[in-house]
Design an enzyme around this catalytic site. Structure first.
Site: not given
Ligand code: 13P
Ligand code: G3H
Ligand code: ZN
Length: 331
Positions: A94-95, A116, A146, A236, A276-278
Protein backbone atom coordinates in the site's frame (compact mmCIF):
# COMPACT_ATOMS: atom_id res chain seq x y z
CA UNK A 1 15.48 -14.25 -1.31
CA UNK A 2 13.29 -14.25 -4.41
CA UNK A 3 10.00 -16.10 -4.38
CA UNK A 4 7.03 -15.90 -6.73
CA UNK A 5 3.69 -15.28 -5.03
CA UNK A 6 2.08 -18.10 -6.99
CA UNK A 7 4.22 -20.63 -5.14
CA UNK A 8 2.64 -19.57 -1.87
CA UNK A 9 -0.96 -19.60 -3.09
CA UNK A 10 -1.56 -15.86 -3.51
CA UNK A 11 -3.28 -14.33 -6.53
CA UNK A 12 -2.61 -11.07 -8.35
CA UNK A 13 -5.48 -8.62 -8.76
CA UNK A 14 -6.16 -9.06 -12.48
CA UNK A 15 -8.99 -11.55 -12.40
CA UNK A 16 -10.59 -10.51 -9.11
CA UNK A 17 -10.72 -6.86 -10.25
CA UNK A 18 -12.07 -7.71 -13.70
CA UNK A 19 -14.91 -9.68 -12.10
CA UNK A 20 -15.61 -6.86 -9.62
CA UNK A 21 -15.75 -4.21 -12.35
CA UNK A 22 -18.12 -6.35 -14.41
CA UNK A 23 -20.14 -7.50 -11.39
CA UNK A 24 -20.91 -4.15 -9.78
CA UNK A 25 -19.15 -4.78 -6.48
CA UNK A 26 -15.83 -3.86 -4.88
CA UNK A 27 -13.23 -5.97 -3.12
CA UNK A 28 -12.04 -4.90 0.32
CA UNK A 29 -8.53 -3.48 0.60
CA UNK A 30 -7.96 -4.18 4.28
CA UNK A 31 -4.70 -3.17 5.98
CA UNK A 32 -3.00 -5.27 8.64
CA UNK A 33 -0.12 -4.73 11.06
CA UNK A 34 -0.56 -7.62 13.49
CA UNK A 35 -1.95 -11.12 13.95
CA UNK A 36 -5.36 -10.18 15.34
CA UNK A 37 -6.09 -7.87 12.41
CA UNK A 38 -5.04 -10.54 9.95
CA UNK A 39 -7.14 -13.20 11.69
CA UNK A 40 -10.17 -10.90 11.69
CA UNK A 41 -9.76 -10.17 7.97
CA UNK A 42 -9.40 -13.82 7.00
CA UNK A 43 -12.25 -14.96 9.25
CA UNK A 44 -14.57 -12.23 7.92
CA UNK A 45 -13.69 -12.89 4.27
CA UNK A 46 -13.88 -16.67 4.65
CA UNK A 47 -17.27 -16.55 6.36
CA UNK A 48 -18.69 -14.22 3.71
CA UNK A 49 -16.78 -15.90 0.86
CA UNK A 50 -15.18 -12.67 -0.32
CA UNK A 51 -11.89 -12.18 -2.14
CA UNK A 52 -9.55 -9.85 -0.30
CA UNK A 53 -6.58 -7.58 -0.91
CA UNK A 54 -4.34 -7.75 2.16
CA UNK A 55 -2.54 -4.43 2.37
CA UNK A 56 0.81 -3.62 3.94
CA UNK A 57 1.62 0.08 4.34
CA UNK A 58 4.93 1.78 5.08
CA UNK A 59 3.77 2.22 8.65
CA UNK A 60 3.03 -1.51 8.87
CA UNK A 61 6.48 -2.37 7.48
CA UNK A 62 8.16 -0.20 10.09
CA UNK A 63 5.98 -1.51 12.90
CA UNK A 64 5.98 -5.20 12.18
CA UNK A 65 8.71 -5.93 9.59
CA UNK A 66 7.96 -6.56 5.93
CA UNK A 67 9.33 -10.12 5.92
CA UNK A 68 7.33 -11.17 8.94
CA UNK A 69 4.14 -9.69 7.48
CA UNK A 70 4.70 -11.47 4.17
CA UNK A 71 5.08 -14.83 5.95
CA UNK A 72 1.92 -14.06 7.92
CA UNK A 73 0.15 -13.62 4.58
CA UNK A 74 1.46 -17.01 3.46
CA UNK A 75 0.01 -18.41 6.69
CA UNK A 76 -3.26 -16.65 5.93
CA UNK A 77 -3.61 -18.60 2.68
CA UNK A 78 -3.42 -21.89 4.59
CA UNK A 79 -5.59 -20.56 7.42
CA UNK A 80 -8.36 -19.61 4.96
CA UNK A 81 -8.38 -23.20 3.69
CA UNK A 82 -8.51 -24.55 7.21
CA UNK A 83 -11.51 -22.46 8.29
CA UNK A 84 -13.34 -22.46 4.93
CA UNK A 85 -12.94 -23.33 1.27
CA UNK A 86 -10.05 -20.92 0.73
CA UNK A 87 -10.55 -17.46 -0.78
CA UNK A 88 -8.56 -15.49 -3.37
CA UNK A 89 -5.98 -13.48 -1.40
CA UNK A 90 -3.75 -10.81 -2.95
CA UNK A 91 -0.82 -9.46 -0.95
CA UNK A 92 -0.45 -5.79 -1.80
CA UNK A 93 2.05 -3.06 -0.97
CA UNK A 94 0.00 0.00 0.00
CA UNK A 95 1.42 3.41 -0.99
CA UNK A 96 4.81 2.26 -2.22
CA UNK A 97 6.83 5.39 -2.92
CA UNK A 98 9.99 4.18 -4.68
CA UNK A 99 10.93 1.67 -7.37
CA UNK A 100 13.33 -0.04 -4.93
CA UNK A 101 10.61 -0.60 -2.34
CA UNK A 102 8.21 -2.04 -4.93
CA UNK A 103 10.96 -4.30 -6.27
CA UNK A 104 11.82 -5.60 -2.80
CA UNK A 105 8.18 -6.48 -2.14
CA UNK A 106 7.83 -8.21 -5.52
CA UNK A 107 11.01 -10.21 -4.83
CA UNK A 108 9.68 -11.15 -1.40
CA UNK A 109 6.44 -12.65 -2.79
CA UNK A 110 3.90 -9.82 -2.94
CA UNK A 111 1.36 -10.33 -5.74
CA UNK A 112 0.48 -6.68 -6.18
CA UNK A 113 2.09 -3.31 -5.48
CA UNK A 114 0.96 0.27 -5.44
CA UNK A 115 3.37 2.87 -6.70
CA UNK A 116 2.02 6.13 -5.41
CA UNK A 117 3.59 8.78 -7.59
CA UNK A 118 0.70 11.17 -7.02
CA UNK A 119 2.86 13.71 -5.18
CA UNK A 120 5.21 14.01 -8.16
CA UNK A 121 4.63 16.13 -11.27
CA UNK A 122 2.61 14.26 -13.91
CA UNK A 123 5.57 13.28 -16.13
CA UNK A 124 7.61 11.98 -13.20
CA UNK A 125 4.62 10.00 -11.94
CA UNK A 126 4.42 8.38 -15.40
CA UNK A 127 8.15 7.60 -15.46
CA UNK A 128 8.19 6.06 -11.99
CA UNK A 129 4.97 4.10 -12.47
CA UNK A 130 6.12 2.76 -15.86
CA UNK A 131 9.41 1.55 -14.36
CA UNK A 132 7.59 -0.33 -11.60
CA UNK A 133 5.12 -1.83 -14.09
CA UNK A 134 7.91 -3.06 -16.37
CA UNK A 135 9.59 -4.86 -13.48
CA UNK A 136 6.36 -6.18 -11.91
CA UNK A 137 4.87 -7.55 -15.12
CA UNK A 138 7.89 -9.81 -15.67
CA UNK A 139 6.62 -11.74 -12.63
CA UNK A 140 2.90 -11.32 -13.35
CA UNK A 141 2.59 -8.96 -10.39
CA UNK A 142 -0.10 -6.30 -10.82
CA UNK A 143 0.45 -2.59 -10.21
CA UNK A 144 -1.83 0.16 -8.91
CA UNK A 145 -0.97 3.74 -9.79
CA UNK A 146 -2.50 6.97 -8.53
CA UNK A 147 -3.57 10.20 -10.19
CA UNK A 148 -4.83 13.08 -8.08
CA UNK A 149 -4.01 13.75 -4.44
CA UNK A 150 -6.13 12.80 -1.43
CA UNK A 151 -6.53 15.26 1.43
CA UNK A 152 -6.01 14.28 5.05
CA UNK A 153 -3.24 13.43 7.39
CA UNK A 154 -2.23 10.03 8.65
CA UNK A 155 0.94 8.59 10.21
CA UNK A 156 2.70 7.77 6.98
CA UNK A 157 0.42 9.06 4.29
CA UNK A 158 0.03 12.79 4.36
CA UNK A 159 -1.35 15.33 1.93
CA UNK A 160 -2.48 18.72 3.08
CA UNK A 161 -4.95 19.55 0.38
CA UNK A 162 -6.77 17.40 -2.12
CA UNK A 163 -6.48 17.73 -5.87
CA UNK A 164 -9.17 15.83 -7.66
CA UNK A 165 -8.14 13.50 -10.46
CA UNK A 166 -8.28 15.21 -13.84
CA UNK A 167 -10.27 12.89 -16.13
CA UNK A 168 -8.50 14.26 -19.19
CA UNK A 169 -5.24 12.71 -17.92
CA UNK A 170 -6.32 9.16 -17.10
CA UNK A 171 -6.25 7.62 -20.56
CA UNK A 172 -2.82 9.01 -21.35
CA UNK A 173 -1.51 7.87 -17.94
CA UNK A 174 -2.80 4.33 -18.32
CA UNK A 175 -1.56 4.02 -21.91
CA UNK A 176 1.91 5.33 -21.09
CA UNK A 177 2.42 3.34 -17.88
CA UNK A 178 0.48 0.14 -18.66
CA UNK A 179 -0.68 0.15 -15.04
CA UNK A 180 -3.31 -2.45 -14.02
CA UNK A 181 -5.50 -0.31 -11.78
CA UNK A 182 -5.78 3.35 -10.92
CA UNK A 183 -6.50 5.07 -7.60
CA UNK A 184 -8.37 8.31 -8.10
CA UNK A 185 -9.18 11.29 -5.92
CA UNK A 186 -12.90 12.12 -5.82
CA UNK A 187 -13.32 13.47 -2.31
CA UNK A 188 -12.20 10.65 0.00
CA UNK A 189 -9.21 11.11 2.31
CA UNK A 190 -7.12 9.15 4.78
CA UNK A 191 -7.72 8.99 8.53
CA UNK A 192 -10.70 9.55 10.83
CA UNK A 193 -11.13 13.29 10.24
CA UNK A 194 -11.97 13.46 6.58
CA UNK A 195 -14.03 16.65 6.74
CA UNK A 196 -14.17 19.55 9.14
CA UNK A 197 -17.62 20.26 10.64
CA UNK A 198 -17.60 23.50 8.62
CA UNK A 199 -17.43 21.52 5.40
CA UNK A 200 -20.57 19.55 6.35
CA UNK A 201 -24.24 20.33 6.64
CA UNK A 202 -26.33 19.21 9.61
CA UNK A 203 -29.35 16.95 9.24
CA UNK A 204 -32.49 17.11 11.42
CA UNK A 205 -30.88 14.86 14.01
CA UNK A 206 -27.96 17.29 14.25
CA UNK A 207 -25.52 14.89 12.56
CA UNK A 208 -22.85 16.16 10.21
CA UNK A 209 -23.46 15.17 6.59
CA UNK A 210 -20.31 15.55 4.48
CA UNK A 211 -20.32 16.75 0.88
CA UNK A 212 -20.95 13.92 -1.60
CA UNK A 213 -18.14 12.28 -3.53
CA UNK A 214 -17.45 13.65 -7.00
CA UNK A 215 -19.39 11.07 -8.97
CA UNK A 216 -19.21 13.31 -12.02
CA UNK A 217 -15.42 12.81 -12.08
CA UNK A 218 -15.81 9.06 -11.56
CA UNK A 219 -18.29 8.89 -14.46
CA UNK A 220 -15.96 10.83 -16.71
CA UNK A 221 -13.04 8.53 -15.79
CA UNK A 222 -15.18 5.47 -16.58
CA UNK A 223 -16.13 6.93 -19.95
CA UNK A 224 -12.48 7.43 -20.85
CA UNK A 225 -11.34 4.05 -19.51
CA UNK A 226 -14.19 1.62 -20.20
CA UNK A 227 -13.97 -1.52 -18.07
CA UNK A 228 -10.77 -0.39 -16.35
CA UNK A 229 -10.18 -1.12 -12.65
CA UNK A 230 -10.56 1.98 -10.44
CA UNK A 231 -9.57 2.09 -6.77
CA UNK A 232 -10.72 4.30 -3.90
CA UNK A 233 -8.44 5.04 -0.95
CA UNK A 234 -9.47 6.78 2.25
CA UNK A 235 -12.86 5.10 2.39
CA UNK A 236 -13.50 4.56 6.08
CA UNK A 237 -16.96 5.61 7.22
CA UNK A 238 -15.94 6.40 10.82
CA UNK A 239 -19.05 4.85 12.43
CA UNK A 240 -20.55 7.14 15.08
CA UNK A 241 -21.47 4.28 17.41
CA UNK A 242 -17.84 3.09 17.47
CA UNK A 243 -16.48 6.61 18.11
CA UNK A 244 -19.05 6.92 20.94
CA UNK A 245 -17.80 3.71 22.61
CA UNK A 246 -14.25 5.07 22.46
CA UNK A 247 -15.24 8.43 23.95
CA UNK A 248 -17.55 6.86 26.58
CA UNK A 249 -14.63 4.77 27.76
CA UNK A 250 -12.01 7.43 28.27
CA UNK A 251 -11.11 8.21 24.66
CA UNK A 252 -10.98 11.63 23.07
CA UNK A 253 -11.76 11.48 19.36
CA UNK A 254 -13.13 14.80 18.18
CA UNK A 255 -14.96 15.81 15.02
CA UNK A 256 -14.41 12.43 13.39
CA UNK A 257 -16.31 12.34 10.09
CA UNK A 258 -16.05 9.65 7.41
CA UNK A 259 -17.51 8.72 4.02
CA UNK A 260 -21.19 7.70 4.33
CA UNK A 261 -21.72 4.03 3.51
CA UNK A 262 -24.35 4.70 0.84
CA UNK A 263 -21.80 6.77 -1.08
CA UNK A 264 -19.39 3.83 -1.04
CA UNK A 265 -22.15 1.42 -2.03
CA UNK A 266 -22.86 3.60 -5.07
CA UNK A 267 -19.14 3.73 -5.93
CA UNK A 268 -18.84 -0.06 -5.58
CA UNK A 269 -21.54 -0.51 -8.23
CA UNK A 270 -19.37 1.38 -10.73
CA UNK A 271 -15.89 0.60 -12.08
CA UNK A 272 -14.52 0.99 -8.55
CA UNK A 273 -13.23 -2.51 -7.89
CA UNK A 274 -11.30 -2.06 -4.60
CA UNK A 275 -12.13 0.13 -1.65
CA UNK A 276 -9.45 0.75 1.00
CA UNK A 277 -10.52 0.68 4.64
CA UNK A 278 -8.06 0.95 7.49
CA UNK A 279 -9.12 3.65 9.97
CA UNK A 280 -12.50 2.03 10.74
CA UNK A 281 -10.66 -1.12 11.83
CA UNK A 282 -8.37 0.93 14.07
CA UNK A 283 -11.42 2.57 15.64
CA UNK A 284 -13.20 -0.78 16.16
CA UNK A 285 -10.18 -2.32 17.88
CA UNK A 286 -9.65 0.73 20.06
CA UNK A 287 -13.31 0.80 21.12
CA UNK A 288 -13.26 -2.87 22.12
CA UNK A 289 -9.97 -2.59 24.04
CA UNK A 290 -11.06 0.59 25.85
CA UNK A 291 -14.33 -1.08 26.87
CA UNK A 292 -12.54 -4.04 28.41
CA UNK A 293 -10.04 -1.81 30.22
CA UNK A 294 -12.84 0.39 31.55
CA UNK A 295 -15.23 -2.37 32.56
CA UNK A 296 -12.70 -4.99 33.72
CA UNK A 297 -9.73 -3.16 35.21
CA UNK A 298 -8.46 -6.41 36.69
CA UNK A 299 -7.71 -7.87 33.21
CA UNK A 300 -4.06 -8.14 32.23
CA UNK A 301 -3.99 -11.10 29.82
CA UNK A 302 -3.67 -9.55 26.30
CA UNK A 303 -5.96 -12.27 24.93
CA UNK A 304 -8.75 -10.91 27.13
CA UNK A 305 -8.73 -7.56 25.33
CA UNK A 306 -7.25 -8.44 21.94
CA UNK A 307 -9.79 -11.28 21.61
CA UNK A 308 -12.80 -8.92 21.87
CA UNK A 309 -10.97 -6.44 19.62
CA UNK A 310 -10.52 -9.18 16.99
CA UNK A 311 -14.21 -10.12 17.25
CA UNK A 312 -15.37 -6.49 16.77
CA UNK A 313 -13.04 -6.13 13.85
CA UNK A 314 -14.35 -9.29 12.23
CA UNK A 315 -17.97 -8.10 12.58
CA UNK A 316 -17.05 -4.70 11.11
CA UNK A 317 -15.32 -6.32 8.13
CA UNK A 318 -18.24 -8.67 7.52
CA UNK A 319 -20.65 -5.75 7.62
CA UNK A 320 -18.59 -3.84 5.05
CA UNK A 321 -18.40 -6.82 2.72
CA UNK A 322 -22.09 -7.67 2.90
CA UNK A 323 -23.75 -4.26 3.20
CA UNK A 324 -21.36 -1.84 1.52
CA UNK A 325 -18.97 -3.51 -0.93
CA UNK A 326 -21.15 -6.39 -2.09
CA UNK A 327 -18.20 -8.77 -2.44
CA UNK A 328 -19.84 -11.59 -0.45
CA UNK A 329 -20.12 -14.88 -2.33
CA UNK A 330 -17.68 -13.66 -5.00
CA UNK A 331 -14.71 -15.76 -3.90
P1 13P B 1 -8.88 5.10 5.60
O1 13P B 1 -7.94 5.92 6.42
O2 13P B 1 -10.08 5.90 5.20
O3 13P B 1 -9.28 3.84 6.27
O4 13P B 1 -8.13 4.71 4.23
C1 13P B 1 -7.19 3.68 4.19
C2 13P B 1 -6.39 3.65 2.94
O5 13P B 1 -6.66 4.32 1.97
C3 13P B 1 -5.25 2.72 2.88
O6 13P B 1 -4.51 2.87 1.73
O1 G3H C 1 -3.19 4.63 3.51
C1 G3H C 1 -2.92 4.62 4.68
C2 G3H C 1 -3.12 3.47 5.58
O2 G3H C 1 -4.19 3.70 6.44
C3 G3H C 1 -1.87 3.08 6.30
O3 G3H C 1 -1.41 3.98 7.22
O4 G3H C 1 1.10 4.00 7.13
O5 G3H C 1 -0.15 4.60 9.23
O6 G3H C 1 -0.07 2.25 8.42
P1 G3H C 1 -0.03 3.70 8.03
ZN1 ZN D 1 -4.47 4.90 0.97
Amino acid sequence: MTVNYKEIGLVNTKEIYAKAVGGGYAIPGYNFNNMEQLQAIIMACSETKSPVVLQISSGARKYANQTLLRYMAEGAVEYSKEIGDGIPIALHLDHGDTFELCKSCIDLGFSSVMIDGSSHPYDENIKLTKRVVEYAHQYDVTVEGELGVLAGIEDEVAAGKSTYTRPEEVQDFVEKTNVDSLAISIGTSHGANKFTPEQCRKNEAGEYIPPPLKFDILKEVEKRLPGFAIVLHGSSSVPKDIVKIINDNGGDIKDAIGIPEEQLRKAAESAVCKINIDSDGRLAMTAAVRKVFNEKPEVFDPRKYLGPARESLKELYKHKITNVLGSNNKA
